[in-house]
Design an enzyme around this catalytic site. Structure first.
Site, PDB file in Angstrom:
ATOM      1  N   ASP A   5       0.807  -1.220   0.000  1.00  0.00           N
ATOM      2  CA  ASP A   5       0.000   0.000   0.000  1.00  0.00           C
ATOM      3  C   ASP A   5       0.839   1.269   0.000  1.00  0.00           C
ATOM      4  O   ASP A   5       2.054   1.225   0.225  1.00  0.00           O
ATOM      5  CB  ASP A   5      -0.951  -0.009   1.216  1.00  0.00           C
ATOM      6  CG  ASP A   5      -0.275  -0.474   2.502  1.00  0.00           C
ATOM      7  OD1 ASP A   5       0.965  -0.431   2.570  1.00  0.00           O
ATOM      8  OD2 ASP A   5      -0.992  -0.883   3.426  1.00  0.00           O
TER       9      ASP A   5
ATOM     10  N   ASN B 210      -7.441  -3.232  14.368  1.00  0.00           N
ATOM     11  CA  ASN B 210      -8.832  -3.480  13.967  1.00  0.00           C
ATOM     12  C   ASN B 210      -8.946  -4.641  12.971  1.00  0.00           C
ATOM     13  O   ASN B 210      -9.995  -4.844  12.376  1.00  0.00           O
ATOM     14  CB  ASN B 210      -9.465  -2.210  13.385  1.00  0.00           C
ATOM     15  CG  ASN B 210      -8.778  -1.745  12.103  1.00  0.00           C
ATOM     16  OD1 ASN B 210      -7.863  -2.403  11.610  1.00  0.00           O
ATOM     17  ND2 ASN B 210      -9.216  -0.625  11.565  1.00  0.00           N
TER      18      ASN B 210
ATOM     19  N   HIS C 268      -7.174  -5.046  10.150  1.00  0.00           N
ATOM     20  CA  HIS C 268      -6.904  -4.777   8.733  1.00  0.00           C
ATOM     21  C   HIS C 268      -5.600  -5.428   8.269  1.00  0.00           C
ATOM     22  O   HIS C 268      -4.678  -5.635   9.048  1.00  0.00           O
ATOM     23  CB  HIS C 268      -6.948  -3.275   8.405  1.00  0.00           C
ATOM     24  CG  HIS C 268      -5.785  -2.457   8.865  1.00  0.00           C
ATOM     25  ND1 HIS C 268      -5.941  -1.263   9.529  1.00  0.00           N
ATOM     26  CD2 HIS C 268      -4.446  -2.611   8.719  1.00  0.00           C
ATOM     27  CE1 HIS C 268      -4.741  -0.733   9.769  1.00  0.00           C
ATOM     28  NE2 HIS C 268      -3.826  -1.540   9.294  1.00  0.00           N
TER      29      HIS C 268
ATOM     30  N   GLU D  81      -9.597  -1.978   5.377  1.00  0.00           N
ATOM     31  CA  GLU D  81     -10.244  -1.696   6.652  1.00  0.00           C
ATOM     32  C   GLU D  81     -11.469  -2.598   6.836  1.00  0.00           C
ATOM     33  O   GLU D  81     -11.949  -3.209   5.865  1.00  0.00           O
ATOM     34  CB  GLU D  81     -10.668  -0.217   6.677  1.00  0.00           C
ATOM     35  CG  GLU D  81      -9.502   0.764   6.583  1.00  0.00           C
ATOM     36  CD  GLU D  81      -8.701   0.894   7.887  1.00  0.00           C
ATOM     37  OE1 GLU D  81      -8.571  -0.099   8.622  1.00  0.00           O
ATOM     38  OE2 GLU D  81      -8.195   1.997   8.137  1.00  0.00           O
TER      39      GLU D  81
HETATM   40  C1  GLP Z   1      -0.384  -0.053   8.534  1.00  0.00           C
HETATM   41  C2  GLP Z   1      -0.037  -0.867   7.306  1.00  0.00           C
HETATM   42  C3  GLP Z   1      -0.280  -2.345   7.533  1.00  0.00           C
HETATM   43  C4  GLP Z   1       0.344  -2.773   8.855  1.00  0.00           C
HETATM   44  C5  GLP Z   1      -0.287  -2.016   9.976  1.00  0.00           C
HETATM   45  C6  GLP Z   1       0.226  -2.398  11.344  1.00  0.00           C
HETATM   46  O1  GLP Z   1      -1.724   0.245   8.621  1.00  0.00           O
HETATM   47  N1  GLP Z   1      -0.774  -0.458   6.161  1.00  0.00           N
HETATM   48  O2  GLP Z   1       0.276  -3.076   6.453  1.00  0.00           O
HETATM   49  O3  GLP Z   1       0.156  -4.154   9.038  1.00  0.00           O
HETATM   50  O4  GLP Z   1      -0.007  -0.629   9.769  1.00  0.00           O
HETATM   51  O5  GLP Z   1       1.374  -1.668  11.651  1.00  0.00           O
HETATM   52  P1  GLP Z   1       2.257  -1.806  12.930  1.00  0.00           P
HETATM   53  O6  GLP Z   1       3.211  -2.915  12.655  1.00  0.00           O
HETATM   54  O7  GLP Z   1       2.954  -0.481  13.025  1.00  0.00           O
HETATM   55  O8  GLP Z   1       1.375  -2.088  14.082  1.00  0.00           O
END
Ligand code: GLP
Length: 260
Positions: A67, A136, A138, A143
């Site tokens: 993304d 959440n 995702h 989402e």
């Molecule tokens: C973002 C990314 C996801 C990732 C998520 C969790 O939203 N788009 O790909 O899995 O964050 O991130 P973190 O590892 O900082 O908790």
């Protein structure tokens, strides 16, 4: 779904790094699906350390990231382009033209998302997709209530996601509210999905993902449909699993047995 539970976050991160490097050694021209987020920082550090020891080469590897924020140029300090460059790409021998992320600053983000999906497909599809998980549930930026059959497209970020990622932006800067993300079906098309989650804040999402119900309210639960998923957790992220003892019986100390 193979659920590997490790005593520490460090061991879990090491396992995720090892699976990526095993893939690259087995198929030097493989296509990796890569993820961002705080959880992945140590995974990339481990890979860079192994590369510096001469243990792995990415010279023929291609990568596709999950993304990118809409409106951010690749050079923006909070873009995922910058994250990937700083965390991994500039330290290893991957060729820049073989690294792909959605074009967040495209004049037409909808068309850019379609083009990204098409490029993944014409390149031959992803061999190993690395994934984190949001609190959440995702994956990528899919989402809750994302279509389980979605392909790469523009998504609106939830308040929960905006709050979680606010720390990566300057305090006086407005954070993008949209992102281009691979869809759930795009992720399910990868030949192997490896999801890493560490820490107690991920325990609810991990439990819902693994033990269901399968529902768009927890996008990661769609991975229950995939033929080959390896979920890597530390004790804290595994703490809310009902069948934790069963997973530990099948995979003592996170041992990666063939059958599961
Ligand atoms: C973002 C990314 C996801 C990732 C998520 C969790 O939203 N788009 O790909 O899995 O964050 O991130 P973190 O590892 O900082 O908790």
């Amino acid at each position: 779904m193979k659920t590997l539970i490790f005593k520490s976050a460090q061991q879990a991160e090491q396992k995720a790094s090892s699976l990526i490097m095993e893939m690259v050694r087995a198929k030097p021209d493989c296509i990796l699906g890569l993820a961002t987020g705080g959880t992945m920082e140590r995974v990339y550090e481990n890979i860079v350390a192994e590369y510096q020891k001469g243990g792995v080469s990415f010279a023929s590897v291609q990568s596709f990231n999950l993304d990118e924020y809409v409106g951010l140029a690749p050079s923006h300090p909070s873009s995922y382009h910058t994250y990937m460059k700083e965390a991994l790409f500039k330290h290893i021998d991957i060729q820049t033209q073989n690294t792909h992320l959605p074009k967040g600053d495209a004049a037409d983000p909808v068309a850019a998302a379609d083009a990204y999906e098409a490029l993944i497909e014409t390149s031959g599809g992803i061999d190993l997709q690395l994934l984190g998980i949001g609190k959440n549930g995702h994956i990528g930026f899919n989402e809750p209530t994302s279509s389980l059959r979605s392909r790469t497209r523009v998504k609106t970020l939830t308040t929960s996601t905006l709050q979680a990622n606010r720390q990566y932006f300057d305090s006086d800067e407005e954070m993008p509210h949209f992102a281009i993300t691979m869809g759930i079906e795009s992720i399910l098309s990868a030949r192997h999905c490896v999801l890493l989650a560490t820490g107690e804040s991920k325990a609810d999402a991990a439990a819902h993902m693994i033990e269901g119900p399968l529902s768009a309210i927890c996008p990661a639960s769609a991975l229950q449909f995939h033929q080959r998923v390896t979920v890597i957790l530390d004790e804290a992220a595994a703490s809310k699993l009902k069948l934790k003892h069963y997973y530990e019986q099948v995979h003592p100390a996170g041992e990666d047995r063939l059958y599961a």
